[in-house]
Structures are given as C-alpha cells and as structure tokens.
Design a protein around this motif. Structure first.
Motif, PDB file in Angstrom:
ATOM      1  N   SER A 145     -11.760   9.862   9.665  1.00 59.15           N
ATOM      2  CA  SER A 145     -10.458   9.535   9.594  1.00 59.15           C
ATOM      3  C   SER A 145      -9.355  10.445   9.311  1.00 59.15           C
ATOM      4  O   SER A 145      -8.387  10.314   9.826  1.00 59.15           O
ATOM      5  CB  SER A 145     -10.594   8.768   8.135  1.00 59.15           C
ATOM      6  N   ASP A 168      -9.184   4.586   4.994  1.00 61.60           N
ATOM      7  CA  ASP A 168      -7.860   4.365   4.381  1.00 61.60           C
ATOM      8  C   ASP A 168      -7.342   5.492   3.617  1.00 61.60           C
ATOM      9  O   ASP A 168      -6.461   6.142   3.624  1.00 61.60           O
ATOM     10  CB  ASP A 168      -7.618   3.148   3.545  1.00 61.60           C
ATOM     11  N   TYR A 227      -9.198  -4.248  -1.902  1.00 55.75           N
ATOM     12  CA  TYR A 227      -8.264  -4.964  -1.167  1.00 55.75           C
ATOM     13  C   TYR A 227      -7.936  -6.220  -1.700  1.00 55.75           C
ATOM     14  O   TYR A 227      -7.152  -7.025  -1.190  1.00 55.75           O
ATOM     15  CB  TYR A 227      -8.802  -4.961   0.286  1.00 55.75           C
ATOM     16  N   ASP A 243      -6.090   3.794  -3.935  1.00 52.40           N
ATOM     17  CA  ASP A 243      -5.608   4.077  -3.089  1.00 52.40           C
ATOM     18  C   ASP A 243      -5.176   5.520  -2.975  1.00 52.40           C
ATOM     19  O   ASP A 243      -5.251   6.362  -4.065  1.00 52.40           O
ATOM     20  CB  ASP A 243      -4.208   3.072  -2.724  1.00 52.40           C
TER      21      ASP A 243
END
Lengths: 411, 411
Positions: free
Chosen positions: A185, A158, B294, A315
């Motif tokens: 990724s 991610d 998450y 993130d």
C-alpha cells in the motif's frame, strides 16, 4: 583482507556474523574497547585480558544486567565456533553487489533511534536500497499477523496509504499478510506520485535473515520492489537464515526505528505483540486497531487494548497523534476521522444551559403553548421561562406565533 | 389525602412530580429538612425561612456546588408552577394499579448504590414489577445505540446471556437496538431456566418517562415482559413524558445501579457515552466493546477506548472482571475466551532459555547435525550446545540418531 575496506566496517560486519542479535555481552564489549578490538577478541584473535573483563562487567552492571564472573568467557566460547568461517570482506562485497551498504554508528546515516536499545543495539545494519533511514519521528511501524483477514488487509491498506500520503515511512517485516500489505500500500502511493526528486521514503522492510535472500519466497517480488523504491534492512549478514530467535530480535529493530508501532491484526499469541511490547519498553507509541470480537485475528489487538499496552487507533490521523502526542503535526479531529457519518452535526441542545434544555423539551413542535403552561411542563418558574424563550428565540430554536403561543423552530 | 399512605411516600412522590431529575437544590432541601417538610416548601405550602436557606446553602457548599444567594428562591419559582396539579395519592394508586410500588431511601429495598449520586440522588424510584433491586455488585449495565448493527445485536445477545447465566442482572434503558436486545437476551435465559423459586432477577429497564406507559411503543411487549419477569424503574411519576433532559438524567441511574457499564455499540456522539461518563464519574467500571473500524456504530466505543475512559471487553468474563477487578468472582483466562482458536497451544519455545531457543532454531528438521556444526549455526559454544541438547532431549524437542547426529523432534 581488502585494504580498501575501512577497519570499522570490517569489524562490525564480522561482529554481526559472530554474535547473535541482542547478545548484550557483545555490545558491552564493543562499548568497552571499540569495534575493531572487540572483533579481534570475539573471533579469538586476541584474549580479552583482565581490564577488558572488568570494563565489560561494569558496563553490564550499569545497564542492570546481572552477569556472572564467567560471563565473558562463556560468551567467547559461544562466539568462537563461527570464527573459522568469518569473511567480512566477502559479506561486504555481497552487500555492494546487491546495491546495498553497511550502516554503522560511526558513519553518517546510522539511525540515532537505535541508541535507545542500549546494549541491545545492533552492531550494524545491512541495507539493500539506496535511501537513508528517516529519523524515528517520520517512521511508523505497521505490523500484524501473517494469516490476515480481508478486514485486516483492508484497514492495513488504508492506514499505510494514509501514512505514506502524509509523508511518513511505513516500517514492517517481510511476512505475508499485514506486513506485505503495508509495504504494498505504501508503494502504491509512491507509484501514484511517481519518482520525484526528494520523494520521501515510503517503506522499509526489516528482515530476520540476510538481505541477500528475500524470505518468504512468495514475497520476493514485493521485497525487491521495497528495496528498489524503499529500503530493506537486517542486522544479520548476507546468507543468514531467518531463525525464530532472529525474528523475535528483529522486532525490537522495527520498534526502535519507529515513533510508534501499530498492530493491525494479531491473534492472542502473535509475534506482532512482541513488537508492540518492544515499542512500549522503548517508550514509543503503541497502537492497536480494534476489530470484531468474533475474529480470532483481532484477539491480540484487544488484548493489548485491554491491558493498557496500546491505544485504540482507527485511522492514520490517530496514528500520527500517537507518534506525536503533543500535536506538533496533525491533530486528529472527529471531523477528520468520520466525515461521512453525519454523526458530528451539532445537536440542537449543544451548548445550551440546563434550563434551556428543559425548556426546549417542553416546547411543542406544532400548535403552541403559553408561558405558564411551559413553566409547568418544563418545571421552571415563569420568569425563567420568559428569559429562556428569549435566548432560544435568538438561537433560532423557538418562535412565537401571532397569537402569542410558543413553539419549537428548526435551527 | 389518603390517610393510609405514609407521609414519607406521599412527600417523595410529590417531590418527584414537582422537581426535575438532578435538580441538586431539591435533594439539598430534602437532606436539610427531611422529605415531608421539603415537599411542603417545594409546593409552596410553607415558606423556607432563613435557617433552612442557610442549611441548604451550606449543604450545596459541601458538595462543591456554587449556588448564588437567590438559588433557593429561584428553585421555588421553578417548582411552584407544578404545585397546582400535584396529586401524589393518585400517582401512588396508579403505581399500585400497575403492580408497582414506590422505593424510597427510608424503607427497605432502596438501592444503597444510589447514595453515590450525592445531591443527584433521586427522591424515589417508581417501580413496576415485584422484584427487589439487587445490590450493585450483581448488576451490569449493557447499553448502546438505537440503530444497532447485526454485529452489535449479536454481541449484545452473547454478553447479556452470558451475564444472566452467571446470575447477574442486566440493566439497560428501554430503547430499540442494544437496550432491547440486552433485555431480550437476559429474558431468554430466564425463560429457559423457567420460573424457579429464588430465581435471580435477570433484567431491569430504567425509563426516562413514567412506568405507566412503555416508550417507545414498539418495545411495549418487551418492556411488559421485563416488568413481569424483572423490573421497570423510573424516577419520574406515572404520566411523565420521556423528555431529552430526563433521558440524559436517567443514564446516571443506570450507571449508579450497576457495578460496571458496558457500551456495546455507540456512534461518535451517543447517549450511551453519557452513561459511560456517569459510570466513570461514580468510580464504576466502564467497558467498551470494539468493532470494525469501518462501522460508524463502533466509533463511540473506540472513542472511549482511545481516551482511556473504558476498558476493552469482548466477552462476559471480561465484563465480570471489570465489575470485580480484584477477582472475587470469575477471572478471565485466555482459555475461557477463545477456546476454539487453538491459538493458545503452548508454542515449542515457551519457557525455554535464550540459548535453548537458539539451539532449537539450529537443529535440522530432517537429516541431522554434529555438535560442532550446531555450535556454529546457533552461535553457541560447544559445551553450551551439549548441555542444551540434553535439556531439549529431556523436553522431547531434540533426538539423537544412532549415528550420533542431532535433529528436532516433534513435542
């Protein structure tokens, strides 16, 4: 000797063969007398002389490195055994054969960020792949353990995808686990976007050994793809083995080339922590991704968070903030980071004064209450209740029935 | 009026009924004229007079609280509506009926740590349960979301049990989720150890409403057990509803009573963060437990870690370190925290000088190499290789065959 190869390239290629990474005596010598003269001294072709010795010694002094009087002589002793096998033209030809090149400080394309390493700057970078190294503000190092968990791989995927989508270059090593996943990724983003002209460089692998052989073997296809679509770099010449020492020194390059280093998963003792410490020492941003406390693979990340060496990042936006703390690019907002939780809905009491919260608490949900009753329940004076009810009514939080009784209204 | 009840108890009980928590004007009045006179003024029995007004105003000034000239008059207006229902003797009798008592600053048993709240100090604490409140260094607040995950409950259980086993008192609210699990786990330690004389107090619940009714109803049995084996506290008198305002103010008591506050799980916006901010404001330790990125239930913890308000904690030892940063009690060591991972084994290259790492890298695992070959591979001079091999041999990391060839040895 191949006369077509510029002397500087040949000299720096030779220095990278003779001298181990982070041998500050070597970089001091280059700084003192230039790469060509330094290569002649390091290979034993020419004695250093007293003036050179003094200049080197004072350069080390300036950098705060304590070197005894015999330091240069000892350095020459350790460099000389490799002089016999020196073949910089052959090494350069090998690099060209692999579609690569040699980056040196004197020529265009040298990553300026490496100057921050001072006397620990590499002599050159052996590059495989045609792209240029983007400036540090565009690069983010994503590193972590070889033995990654499913959680670590998922979050690496991610983060690297998020960074690549935002036009950043992901830098990592070539190991299994987190490193490989970061490249994979970032490459997936490149694949999805297709080969466009001016496509930003998505990923760079910095290896501890030569760029002619991809190590570990299981990552050969991946590293080949990185070389094709991105860039594979090393400070040691083709044919060099990826030794423990070179792994540790390689980490300083990953840190120096990047605006920030993010550790996704690391055990209590892990090479990724070494990269993080290099980044901190260079004044780069350092981030650590938290994980379950029961996971030994997050213990190193928690250690960094705990001792204050790293900022908690969850993130890609938070990583960009780390790389650009004054917010020239994207600033993370809670809404960006957790859009799905619904936790960010404005609570009813947001922005209300204390008295209005007390009054809101006192207002019955059904039935209704007179002002005097509300004053008792809320612990407010009657005039304050009257004024507060007017404000809450305006906010749509209170309403009055025809009987003159007050109750809560859903905003 | 019951003449057997001391005036101070009656006055403070009355003040806690008339005035909402954290109404600094109330505490300023008590500080200015003492609790009994303050109660007469707050209930409207006696006018304040100009001298009192001036003293209150200067006390607020000293605390940096800006209060307009009419501030005391407005306070009297908001306190007076409740004067009619005032029955401190009845409230005190209720407390006694529930096996409780009223803690006040004038009597033994008042937690000194609450003075740190300044004019935000409560007038009294309604206590249910016979135990005394331990001094703050022995208390740790463990707080978090109502809607805890299995992960949050598991780690809360481990942390609270670890703290209770080390003789610490776990302080929390009375909510479902993390709060309840913290009490449950601390009580389980108490149950296991049995009712010994001098048994340390394992757990304290601080409620937002009166101690006569346990809220939420689903936690009634648990909170009853806390009252039996530990202590249930509230600053509002019996019969008081747990309003939103009182929840928010209750959090400052949890923070003030504890040497450190640990947030185990919290969403991006959560009351537990409010407790953490109170703790930080009081100079208490603040810890946050990391979790999977998450998990929305860890977003608040990561937020605290990210903005630097909290230290990353993953086990009870780390929490104790937070509560006692200069290490008077247990210092966490990596060995304590992760004994099972094997990650802490001394690596072969620990403590070796750079040259010896290079040499160790160069040493073949099988076959063997002569000194001159090792010099080339390691990038070291021949004398340095000789000296290094002697050191590595002493360390049990290198060995020489009868043929005079060197290879690595397993330490």
């Amino acid at each position: 000797m191949n006369a077509a190869v510029p002397g500087i390239l040949r000299a720096r290629a030779a220095l990278s063969r003779l001298i181990e990474p982070s041998d500050t005596m070597g970089q001091a010598l280059v700084t003192a007398v230039g790469p060509e003269h330094a290569a002649r001294i390091a290979s034993g072709e020419e004695p250093p002389g007293e003036a050179v010795r003094r200049r080197v010694s004072s350069l080390l002094d300036e950098s705060g490195i304590r070197a005894p009087g015999r330091a240069l002589a000892e350095a020459l002793e350790r460099w000389r055994p490799r002089a016999a096998g020196l073949a910089p033209d052959r090494d350069l030809a090998t690099a060209v054969r692999f579609g690569g090149t040699l980056l040196v400080p004197e020529y265009h394309g040298w990553p300026e960020a490496l100057y921050d390493l001072g006397l620990g700057m590499p002599f050159c970078l052996w590059a495989r792949g045609g792209a240029a190294v983007p400036a540090a503000p565009h690069c983010i190092a994503v590193v972590g353990s070889r033995d990654a968990t499913a959680y670590g791989l998922a979050i690496t995927g991610d983060l690297a995808a998020g960074l690549a989508q935002r036009g950043r270059t992901v830098i990592s090593g070539g190991a299994y686990g987190i490193d490989a996943q970061a490249h994979r990724s970032a490459l997936a983003v490149a694949d999805r976007d297709g080969p466009e002209p001016g496509e930003p460089l998505r990923t760079i692998a910095v290896l501890a050994g030569g760029v002619d052989r991809f190590y570990p073997a299981g990552n050969e296809d991946l590293l080949r793809a990185v070389a094709d679509r991105g860039l594979v770099l090393s400070e040691v010449p083709p044919g060099s083995a990826p030794t423990r020492w070179r792994f540790l020194q390689r980490n300083r390059l990953i840190a120096a080339l990047s605006a920030a280093t993010v550790v996704v998963e690391a055990r209590w003792r892990s090479g990724a922590l070494n990269t993080a410490h290099h980044a901190a020492g260079l004044g780069r941003g350092v981030g650590a991704v938290p994980g379950p406390v029961y996971s030994a693979n997050s213990a190193g990340c928690h250690r960094l968070l705990r001792d204050g060496s790293a900022v908690c990042v969850t993130d890609a936006s938070e990583i960009l903030e780390l790389a650009d703390p004054i917010g020239l690019s994207h600033a993370a907002s809670p809404g960006d980071t957790q859009p799905e939780t619904g936790d960010h809905q404005r609570a009813d009491h947001d922005g209300l004064a204390v008295e209005d919260i007390l009054l809101l608490d006192a207002l019955p949900l059904r039935s209704g209450a007179v002002v005097e009753k509300l004053a008792v329940v809320a612990g407010l004076g009657v005039p304050a209740v009257r004024a507060g009810l007017a404000r809450l009514e305006l906010e749509g939080l209170a309403r009055r029935s025809r009987a003159g009784l007050w109750q809560r209204a859903a905003r």
